[in-house]
Structures are given as structure tokens and as C-alpha cells.
Write a protein that holds these residues in place. Structure first.
Motif, PDB file in Angstrom:
ATOM      1  N   ALA A  13       0.830  -1.214   0.000  1.00  0.00           N
ATOM      2  CA  ALA A  13       0.000   0.000   0.000  1.00  0.00           C
ATOM      3  C   ALA A  13       0.857   1.254   0.000  1.00  0.00           C
ATOM      4  CB  ALA A  13      -0.943  -0.009   1.204  1.00  0.00           C
ATOM      5  N   VAL A  14       1.910   1.267   0.798  1.00  0.00           N
ATOM      6  CA  VAL A  14       2.794   2.436   0.847  1.00  0.00           C
ATOM      7  C   VAL A  14       3.534   2.588  -0.483  1.00  0.00           C
ATOM      8  CG1 VAL A  14       4.836   3.434   1.974  1.00  0.00           C
ATOM      9  CG2 VAL A  14       2.985   2.456   3.350  1.00  0.00           C
ATOM     10  N   ALA A  15       3.992   1.491  -1.040  1.00  0.00           N
ATOM     11  CA  ALA A  15       4.685   1.559  -2.338  1.00  0.00           C
ATOM     12  C   ALA A  15       3.771   2.132  -3.411  1.00  0.00           C
ATOM     13  CB  ALA A  15       5.187   0.170  -2.739  1.00  0.00           C
ATOM     14  N   LEU A  16       2.524   1.694  -3.435  1.00  0.00           N
ATOM     15  CA  LEU A  16       1.578   2.227  -4.417  1.00  0.00           C
ATOM     16  C   LEU A  16       1.297   3.708  -4.162  1.00  0.00           C
ATOM     17  CD1 LEU A  16      -0.933  -0.752  -4.688  1.00  0.00           C
ATOM     18  CD2 LEU A  16       0.739  -0.005  -6.410  1.00  0.00           C
ATOM     19  N   ALA A  17       1.115   4.063  -2.899  1.00  0.00           N
ATOM     20  CA  ALA A  17       0.844   5.462  -2.565  1.00  0.00           C
ATOM     21  C   ALA A  17       2.026   6.361  -2.935  1.00  0.00           C
ATOM     22  CB  ALA A  17       0.506   5.595  -1.083  1.00  0.00           C
ATOM     23  N   CYS A  18       3.245   5.844  -2.839  1.00  0.00           N
ATOM     24  CA  CYS A  18       4.438   6.630  -3.183  1.00  0.00           C
ATOM     25  C   CYS A  18       4.503   7.001  -4.657  1.00  0.00           C
ATOM     26  CB  CYS A  18       5.706   5.862  -2.805  1.00  0.00           C
ATOM     27  SG  CYS A  18       6.037   5.835  -1.042  1.00  0.00           S
ATOM     28  N   CYS A  19       3.800   6.273  -5.486  1.00  0.00           N
ATOM     29  CA  CYS A  19       3.808   6.572  -6.922  1.00  0.00           C
ATOM     30  C   CYS A  19       3.259   7.974  -7.203  1.00  0.00           C
ATOM     31  CB  CYS A  19       3.003   5.536  -7.689  1.00  0.00           C
ATOM     32  SG  CYS A  19       3.740   3.897  -7.663  1.00  0.00           S
ATOM     33  N   VAL A  20       2.309   8.422  -6.405  1.00  0.00           N
ATOM     34  CA  VAL A  20       1.684   9.732  -6.633  1.00  0.00           C
ATOM     35  C   VAL A  20       2.681  10.868  -6.422  1.00  0.00           C
ATOM     36  CG1 VAL A  20      -0.140  11.315  -5.895  1.00  0.00           C
ATOM     37  CG2 VAL A  20      -0.632   8.881  -6.169  1.00  0.00           C
ATOM     38  N   PRO A  21       3.306  11.007  -5.245  1.00  0.00           N
ATOM     39  CA  PRO A  21       4.220  12.133  -5.083  1.00  0.00           C
ATOM     40  C   PRO A  21       5.464  12.023  -5.958  1.00  0.00           C
ATOM     41  CG  PRO A  21       4.325  10.720  -3.160  1.00  0.00           C
ATOM     42  CD  PRO A  21       3.163  10.246  -4.001  1.00  0.00           C
ATOM     43  N   ILE A  22       5.902  10.816  -6.237  1.00  0.00           N
ATOM     44  CA  ILE A  22       7.085  10.667  -7.090  1.00  0.00           C
ATOM     45  C   ILE A  22       6.760  11.099  -8.512  1.00  0.00           C
ATOM     46  CG2 ILE A  22       8.658   8.977  -8.122  1.00  0.00           C
ATOM     47  CD1 ILE A  22       8.648   7.560  -5.347  1.00  0.00           C
ATOM     48  N   ALA A  63      11.523   9.582   0.159  1.00  0.00           N
ATOM     49  CA  ALA A  63      11.783   9.314   1.579  1.00  0.00           C
ATOM     50  C   ALA A  63      10.805   8.271   2.125  1.00  0.00           C
ATOM     51  CB  ALA A  63      11.708  10.608   2.383  1.00  0.00           C
ATOM     52  N   PHE A  64       9.545   8.350   1.714  1.00  0.00           N
ATOM     53  CA  PHE A  64       8.581   7.327   2.138  1.00  0.00           C
ATOM     54  C   PHE A  64       9.017   5.945   1.660  1.00  0.00           C
ATOM     55  CE2 PHE A  64       5.007  10.329   3.124  1.00  0.00           C
ATOM     56  CZ  PHE A  64       4.577   9.725   4.295  1.00  0.00           C
ATOM     57  N   THR A  65       9.588   5.858   0.457  1.00  0.00           N
ATOM     58  CA  THR A  65      10.005   4.544  -0.043  1.00  0.00           C
ATOM     59  C   THR A  65      11.106   3.942   0.821  1.00  0.00           C
ATOM     60  OG1 THR A  65      11.670   5.331  -1.630  1.00  0.00           O
ATOM     61  CG2 THR A  65       9.387   5.123  -2.431  1.00  0.00           C
ATOM     62  N   THR A  66      11.904   4.784   1.477  1.00  0.00           N
ATOM     63  CA  THR A  66      12.964   4.245   2.332  1.00  0.00           C
ATOM     64  C   THR A  66      12.397   3.586   3.585  1.00  0.00           C
ATOM     65  OG1 THR A  66      13.364   6.279   3.605  1.00  0.00           O
ATOM     66  CG2 THR A  66      14.583   6.018   1.524  1.00  0.00           C
ATOM     67  N   ILE A  71       9.320  -1.433   7.479  1.00  0.00           N
ATOM     68  CA  ILE A  71       8.258  -0.491   7.827  1.00  0.00           C
ATOM     69  C   ILE A  71       7.819  -0.592   9.286  1.00  0.00           C
ATOM     70  CG2 ILE A  71       6.281  -1.901   7.094  1.00  0.00           C
ATOM     71  CD1 ILE A  71       5.475   0.973   5.698  1.00  0.00           C
ATOM     72  N   GLU A  72       7.937  -1.766   9.857  1.00  0.00           N
ATOM     73  CA  GLU A  72       7.527  -1.940  11.255  1.00  0.00           C
ATOM     74  C   GLU A  72       8.470  -1.215  12.225  1.00  0.00           C
ATOM     75  OE1 GLU A  72      10.500  -5.151  10.457  1.00  0.00           O
ATOM     76  OE2 GLU A  72       8.892  -4.198   9.324  1.00  0.00           O
ATOM     77  N   ARG A  73       9.655  -0.818  11.758  1.00  0.00           N
ATOM     78  CA  ARG A  73      10.625  -0.119  12.605  1.00  0.00           C
ATOM     79  C   ARG A  73      10.799   1.350  12.216  1.00  0.00           C
ATOM     80  NH1 ARG A  73      13.771  -4.836  11.326  1.00  0.00           N
ATOM     81  NH2 ARG A  73      15.163  -3.485  10.153  1.00  0.00           N
ATOM     82  N   GLN A  74       9.972   1.851  11.330  1.00  0.00           N
ATOM     83  CA  GLN A  74      10.155   3.210  10.800  1.00  0.00           C
ATOM     84  C   GLN A  74       9.117   4.203  11.297  1.00  0.00           C
ATOM     85  OE1 GLN A  74      12.817   4.103   9.143  1.00  0.00           O
ATOM     86  NE2 GLN A  74      13.587   2.019   9.199  1.00  0.00           N
ATOM     87  N   GLY A  75       8.526   3.951  12.452  1.00  0.00           N
ATOM     88  CA  GLY A  75       7.465   4.812  12.969  1.00  0.00           C
ATOM     89  C   GLY A  75       7.804   6.287  13.027  1.00  0.00           C
ATOM     90  N   PRO A  76       8.903   6.694  13.662  1.00  0.00           N
ATOM     91  CA  PRO A  76       9.197   8.132  13.745  1.00  0.00           C
ATOM     92  C   PRO A  76       9.372   8.788  12.374  1.00  0.00           C
ATOM     93  CG  PRO A  76      10.427   6.937  15.418  1.00  0.00           C
ATOM     94  CD  PRO A  76       9.785   5.898  14.521  1.00  0.00           C
ATOM     95  N   ARG A  77      10.110   8.156  11.485  1.00  0.00           N
ATOM     96  CA  ARG A  77      10.304   8.721  10.146  1.00  0.00           C
ATOM     97  C   ARG A  77       8.976   8.770   9.393  1.00  0.00           C
ATOM     98  NH1 ARG A  77      14.383   5.879   6.076  1.00  0.00           N
ATOM     99  NH2 ARG A  77      15.736   6.354   7.826  1.00  0.00           N
ATOM    100  N   ARG A  79       5.932   8.900  10.556  1.00  0.00           N
ATOM    101  CA  ARG A  79       5.042   9.932  11.106  1.00  0.00           C
ATOM    102  C   ARG A  79       5.501  11.338  10.722  1.00  0.00           C
ATOM    103  NH1 ARG A  79       5.247   6.242  15.311  1.00  0.00           N
ATOM    104  NH2 ARG A  79       6.750   7.507  16.473  1.00  0.00           N
ATOM    105  N   LEU A  80       6.815  11.575  10.709  1.00  0.00           N
ATOM    106  CA  LEU A  80       7.314  12.891  10.304  1.00  0.00           C
ATOM    107  C   LEU A  80       6.954  13.180   8.848  1.00  0.00           C
ATOM    108  CD1 LEU A  80       8.938  15.487  10.675  1.00  0.00           C
ATOM    109  CD2 LEU A  80      10.991  14.163  10.093  1.00  0.00           C
ATOM    110  N   LEU A  81       7.198  12.225   7.978  1.00  0.00           N
ATOM    111  CA  LEU A  81       6.851  12.407   6.566  1.00  0.00           C
ATOM    112  C   LEU A  81       5.348  12.608   6.399  1.00  0.00           C
ATOM    113  CD1 LEU A  81       9.228   9.715   5.057  1.00  0.00           C
ATOM    114  CD2 LEU A  81       9.445  12.218   4.816  1.00  0.00           C
TER     115      LEU A  81
END
Length: 140
Positions: A13-22, A63-66, A71-77, A79-81
Motif C-alpha cells: 500500500a505504501v509503495a503504491l501510494a508513493c507513486c503519486v508524489p514521485i 523518503a517514504f520509499t525508504t 516499515i515496522e521499525r520506521q514509525g518516527p520517520r 510519522r514525520l513524513l
């Protein structure tokens, strides 16, 4: 659903959503405001501003793609994005109220910014919590 399956679905879902801003960010960087239509005259400052903001939009998408691989360990990043995206959504909402409704594409962007992204944040939080839980409480 197992934590691993839910994690994989979130990643997709995140990968698909990243297509829009990219895609939109790249179009804005390369073409400036012209890609949204053919205005008779585009002031140089408007072109510069659109390309600058498009670069930020592109950068946020990348940055979201990173966050995707762990993803289970990327909460702070994550949420900031997301906070950056939601802030932009509120600015777009302000424009809608001040000058009227934009095109359908921008209305879709507003929906993504103020609905989808917050839902993805909640989902990421859930996945992270399930990965932190002791194995005996995860269930099948």
C-alpha cells in the motif's frame, strides 16, 4: 491475518501510494506548472516556486520509499513524513476554502493527504505494535 502478511500488505500500500508524489513531483520538477495545463503566461517566480515545491514533493515520496523495507521499525520517520503531507493537505484545504475547488486531480490529492496518509500512519502503528508484541500474544 498474521503480522507478516499484514506487514507485506502495508508495504504494498505504501509503495503504491508513493507513486503519486514521485510522479507528480517529477512532472513538476521537469515541466514546471505547464504540466497542469497551458496557461498563456507563466511568471518566472511561479515556475520557480512550483519546481521547488515539486522537488520537495518528489523528495518526500522517495523518503517514504525508504520506510518500506523495515516499515515496522520506521514509525518516527513515517510519522514525520506523514505530518509534512498532512500539513500540505491543510494548506490545499485552505486554498479550496479561499479560492474554490481545484481540478479533480488536486481534489484527489486532498483526499490522499488528509484521509489516506493518516490511515496509513495508523496502520503502520498497528503493524509496529504487533511486531513488538511477545510472540505468544500475536495469534495466528
Amino acid at each position: 491475518m498474521t503480522p507478516a502478511v499484514e506487514r507485506r500488505l502495508l508495504q504494498v500500500a505504501v509503495a503504491l501510494a508513493c507513486c503519486v508524489p514521485i510522479a507528480a513531483g517529477a512532472a513538476g520538477v521537469l515541466l514546471g506548472p505547464v504540466w497542469m495545463g497551458r496557461p498563456p503566461l507563466v511568471p518566472v517566480d511561479l515556475d520557480s516556486h512550483v519546481r521547488y515545491l515539486s522537488g520537495i514533493f518528489l523528495g518526500v515520496g522517495v523518503a517514504f520509499t525508504t520506510c518500506i523495507p523495515a516499515i515496522e521499525r520506521q514509525g518516527p520517520r513515517f510519522r514525520l513524513l506523514a505530518a509534512l503531507v498532512v500539513a500540505g493537505g491543510f494548506a490545499r484545504l485552505g486554498s479550496l476554502m479561499a479560492v474554490g475547488a481545484p481540478s479533480r486531480g488536486h481534489l484527489l490529492g486532498l483526499l490522499l493527504e488528509l484521509v489516506l496518509v493518516p490511515l496509513l500512519v495508523l496502520w503502520q502503528f498497528r503493524v509496529a505494535r504487533r511486531y513488538r508484541a511477545p510472540a505468544s500474544t500475536l495469534g495466528a
